[in-house]
Design an enzyme around this catalytic site. Structure first.
Site, mmCIF file in Angstrom:
data_model
loop_
_atom_site.group_PDB
_atom_site.id
_atom_site.type_symbol
_atom_site.label_atom_id
_atom_site.label_comp_id
_atom_site.label_asym_id
_atom_site.label_seq_id
_atom_site.Cartn_x
_atom_site.Cartn_y
_atom_site.Cartn_z
ATOM 1 N N CYS A 234 33.769 -117.406 29.884
ATOM 2 C CA CYS A 234 34.505 -118.447 29.154
ATOM 3 C C CYS A 234 33.713 -118.893 27.919
ATOM 4 O O CYS A 234 32.651 -119.489 28.052
ATOM 5 C CB CYS A 234 34.760 -119.617 30.112
ATOM 6 N N CYS B 25 33.065 -122.642 27.605
ATOM 7 C CA CYS B 25 32.094 -123.044 28.630
ATOM 8 C C CYS B 25 30.672 -122.802 28.126
ATOM 9 O O CYS B 25 29.785 -123.638 28.294
ATOM 10 C CB CYS B 25 32.299 -122.264 29.928
#
Length: 108
Positions: free
Chosen positions: A32, A35
């Site tokens: 991600c 993230c």
């Protein structure tokens, strides 16, 4: 990476729900992009709140049960827990000040 602990479905209950301190949980995954983008910010929060609040990361690929039970459908999702309850929830990249305010209000 000092104060951040990686948690799993196995220790979620003991590390988050039974914690005597407020806990910021970062639901994330290695693939991600956002993230990874907020990871340094999460590490700063962990260092700055050491001793008064816990900051932990939960990889949703490795711990799908916890993510599913809290309705995490997109990541990063950040939740602040106090006394085993979710008191704040954020989805997506957030400013550090907003997360710190959520942690501070859970401390109070």
């Amino acid at each position: 990476m000092g104060a951040i602990q990686e948690i799993t479905d196995v220790n979620f209950d003991s590390e988050v729900l039974q914690s005597s301190q407020p806990v910021l949980v970062d639901f994330w995954a290695p693939w991600c992009g956002p993230c990874r983008q907020i990871a340094p910010l999460i590490e700063q929060l962990a260092g700055e709140n050491s001793g008064s609040a816990k900051v932990v990361k939960l990889n949703v690929d490795d711990a799908p049960q916890s993510a599913q039970s809290y309705g995490v459908s997109s990541i990063p999702t950040l939740m602040v827990f106090k006394d085993g309850e979710v008191v704040d929830r954020f989805v997506g990249v957030q400013p550090k000040t907003r997360l710190q305010q959520a942690i501070d209000s859970a401390k109070g």
